[in-house]
Write a protein that holds these residues in place. Sequence first.
Motif, PDB file in Angstrom:
ATOM      1  N   GLY A 155       0.823  -1.206   0.000  1.00 38.22           N
ATOM      2  CA  GLY A 155       0.000   0.000   0.000  1.00 38.22           C
ATOM      3  C   GLY A 155       0.854   1.251   0.000  1.00 38.22           C
ATOM      4  N   ASP A 156       0.220   2.349   0.274  1.00 47.08           N
ATOM      5  CA  ASP A 156       0.872   3.657   0.260  1.00 47.08           C
ATOM      6  C   ASP A 156       1.437   3.960   1.636  1.00 47.08           C
ATOM      7  OD1 ASP A 156       1.738   6.193  -0.335  1.00 47.08           O
ATOM      8  OD2 ASP A 156      -0.254   7.106  -0.127  1.00 47.08           O
ATOM      9  N   VAL A 157       2.742   3.812   1.806  1.00 48.83           N
ATOM     10  CA  VAL A 157       3.407   4.137   3.069  1.00 48.83           C
ATOM     11  C   VAL A 157       4.026   5.517   2.928  1.00 48.83           C
ATOM     12  CG1 VAL A 157       5.142   3.468   4.754  1.00 48.83           C
ATOM     13  CG2 VAL A 157       3.878   1.715   3.511  1.00 48.83           C
ATOM     14  N   ARG A 158       3.505   6.462   3.659  1.00 50.92           N
ATOM     15  CA  ARG A 158       3.987   7.829   3.536  1.00 50.92           C
ATOM     16  C   ARG A 158       5.335   7.999   4.238  1.00 50.92           C
ATOM     17  NH1 ARG A 158      -1.428  11.592   4.560  1.00 50.92           N
ATOM     18  NH2 ARG A 158      -2.653  10.718   2.824  1.00 50.92           N
ATOM     19  N   PRO A 159       6.134   8.907   3.738  1.00 44.66           N
ATOM     20  CA  PRO A 159       7.417   9.158   4.407  1.00 44.66           C
ATOM     21  C   PRO A 159       7.191   9.823   5.754  1.00 44.66           C
ATOM     22  CG  PRO A 159       7.060  10.748   2.653  1.00 44.66           C
ATOM     23  CD  PRO A 159       5.965   9.724   2.526  1.00 44.66           C
ATOM     24  N   PRO A 160       8.152   9.709   6.662  1.00 48.58           N
ATOM     25  CA  PRO A 160       8.014  10.374   7.960  1.00 48.58           C
ATOM     26  C   PRO A 160       8.136  11.883   7.802  1.00 48.58           C
ATOM     27  CG  PRO A 160      10.206   9.448   7.737  1.00 48.58           C
ATOM     28  CD  PRO A 160       9.428   9.002   6.533  1.00 48.58           C
ATOM     29  N   LEU A 161       7.812  12.592   8.861  1.00 49.51           N
ATOM     30  CA  LEU A 161       7.863  14.051   8.812  1.00 49.51           C
ATOM     31  C   LEU A 161       9.273  14.555   8.547  1.00 49.51           C
ATOM     32  CD1 LEU A 161       5.952  16.479   9.213  1.00 49.51           C
ATOM     33  CD2 LEU A 161       6.676  16.545  11.601  1.00 49.51           C
ATOM     34  N   ARG A 162      10.258  13.863   9.125  1.00 49.82           N
ATOM     35  CA  ARG A 162      11.655  14.242   8.935  1.00 49.82           C
ATOM     36  C   ARG A 162      12.430  13.093   8.301  1.00 49.82           C
ATOM     37  NH1 ARG A 162      13.820  16.395  14.619  1.00 49.82           N
ATOM     38  NH2 ARG A 162      12.338  14.887  15.479  1.00 49.82           N
ATOM     39  N   GLU A 163      13.481  13.424   7.599  1.00 48.38           N
ATOM     40  CA  GLU A 163      14.282  12.406   6.919  1.00 48.38           C
ATOM     41  C   GLU A 163      14.939  11.455   7.920  1.00 48.38           C
ATOM     42  OE1 GLU A 163      18.016  12.102   3.762  1.00 48.38           O
ATOM     43  OE2 GLU A 163      17.009  14.021   4.111  1.00 48.38           O
ATOM     44  N   CYS A 164      15.303  11.970   9.080  1.00 52.62           N
ATOM     45  CA  CYS A 164      15.898  11.124  10.105  1.00 52.62           C
ATOM     46  C   CYS A 164      15.412  11.605  11.473  1.00 52.62           C
ATOM     47  CB  CYS A 164      17.422  11.125  10.038  1.00 52.62           C
ATOM     48  SG  CYS A 164      18.164  12.759  10.211  1.00 52.62           S
ATOM     49  N   ILE A 165      15.496  10.730  12.441  1.00 53.31           N
ATOM     50  CA  ILE A 165      15.070  11.038  13.804  1.00 53.31           C
ATOM     51  C   ILE A 165      16.304  11.103  14.695  1.00 53.31           C
ATOM     52  CG2 ILE A 165      14.681   8.580  14.282  1.00 53.31           C
ATOM     53  CD1 ILE A 165      12.563  11.359  15.783  1.00 53.31           C
ATOM     54  N   PRO A 166      16.447  12.138  15.531  1.00 57.31           N
ATOM     55  CA  PRO A 166      17.592  12.168  16.431  1.00 57.31           C
ATOM     56  C   PRO A 166      17.458  11.097  17.508  1.00 57.31           C
ATOM     57  CG  PRO A 166      16.137  14.042  16.846  1.00 57.31           C
ATOM     58  CD  PRO A 166      15.625  13.352  15.623  1.00 57.31           C
ATOM     59  N   VAL A 167      18.460  10.245  17.602  1.00 54.62           N
ATOM     60  CA  VAL A 167      18.471   9.159  18.573  1.00 54.62           C
ATOM     61  C   VAL A 167      19.600   9.405  19.577  1.00 54.62           C
ATOM     62  CG1 VAL A 167      18.723   6.678  18.941  1.00 54.62           C
ATOM     63  CG2 VAL A 167      17.557   7.523  16.887  1.00 54.62           C
ATOM     64  N   TYR A 168      19.237   9.459  20.857  1.00 51.50           N
ATOM     65  CA  TYR A 168      20.218   9.590  21.926  1.00 51.50           C
ATOM     66  C   TYR A 168      20.215   8.296  22.729  1.00 51.50           C
ATOM     67  CZ  TYR A 168      20.448  14.728  21.296  1.00 51.50           C
ATOM     68  OH  TYR A 168      20.634  15.990  20.806  1.00 51.50           O
ATOM     69  N   LEU A 169      21.367   7.914  23.238  1.00 47.97           N
ATOM     70  CA  LEU A 169      21.469   6.706  24.041  1.00 47.97           C
ATOM     71  C   LEU A 169      21.895   7.032  25.459  1.00 47.97           C
ATOM     72  CD1 LEU A 169      23.199   4.142  21.643  1.00 47.97           C
ATOM     73  CD2 LEU A 169      20.767   4.591  21.987  1.00 47.97           C
TER      74      LEU A 169
END
Length: 350
Positions: A155-169
């Motif tokens: 089906g139609d999977v839309r892209p996320p709002l941002r190209e990447c998500i900031p991940v902190y550990l």
Amino acid sequence: MTDHAGTAATTLGISTAGLDLEASVALAAEADAAGVHAIWTSELYSMSATVSLAAMATGTRRCRLGSSILYGVGRTPLVLAAEARSLDKLSGGRLVLGLGNGTVRMLRDWHGTDPSAPAARMEELVTVVRKLWRIHEGRVHHDGHFYHVDITPTGDVRPPLRECIPVYLAGVNPRMIEVAGRVADGLVGHPLFTLRYLDEVVRPAITKGAGRMGRRAENIRITTMVIAAVDEDEEQARRDAASQIAFYASVKTYDRALAVAGFAAEARAIREAFARGDLEAMTAAVPDRMIDAIAVAGTPRQVRDALRRYEGTVDHVILYAPTLGLAAPRADRNVRRLVAIATAPRDGAR
């Protein structure tokens, strides 16, 4: 935040840890209206970070919303990526995804997970989540040591709002901190971190991890939680901070952080008091120099002055109000005082 500490003023955020959902949402709205840079939530066995973040997203407009932390273990990479996509969309692109494992006992007894190789597991988890973030581009296949994923979206999977998500550990010991340098955008430091630990352990570990992946260590943002106790009664504030420090110092996992800072003997005394069930002795075993190295405590002016030591040394400080042993009204007053502190002018800072 900036690309690395020292190029701009250290920003301040506030943790909602210890507050219930209703109080967390109210604090977030108040802090957002006042101009606080970021609000951070956490989770335990009775509170979901993703639900809290969703609730706070609907009541805020400007501040960043972060998890410090959200358990990576216990969620599949697919669920984690889907939740992050939804939260980022709901907040208008303000999410910082802070992940952690907790202690070995939490992994084994709380989540029923094999506690071996937690750093390797986290590194692989972040790698898979980043792949799933881009699932709109087509098939995601990963066959690793801890995770197997093979998804072809329909089906139609839309892209996320941002190209990447900031991940902190979240990391305490060098191996996990290295993972932040290898695959994450930032580190969430523990409330027991001192400036000495940041200099002698954290930065070298991030540099080592980043170097192995050909990344620039200065692009890994260093965020640290700081116990912040505010009261017009300076001694009361210091006792509140000491109680929270003692609570964390009773856990053997954090021995290295305390030893590097010169508090190995104090940590032993705290654990001995904890074994006896003597909470008063635990707090009494925290000396003034330990409070001053780990926390910021006192009147509002004293707390603002103490926070200056972080300027130019970390990118972002998460102010963490003590809750251990505090009646709800006093704990609530303390955390609300942090809103004023986080938005007060600081030598040209925001």
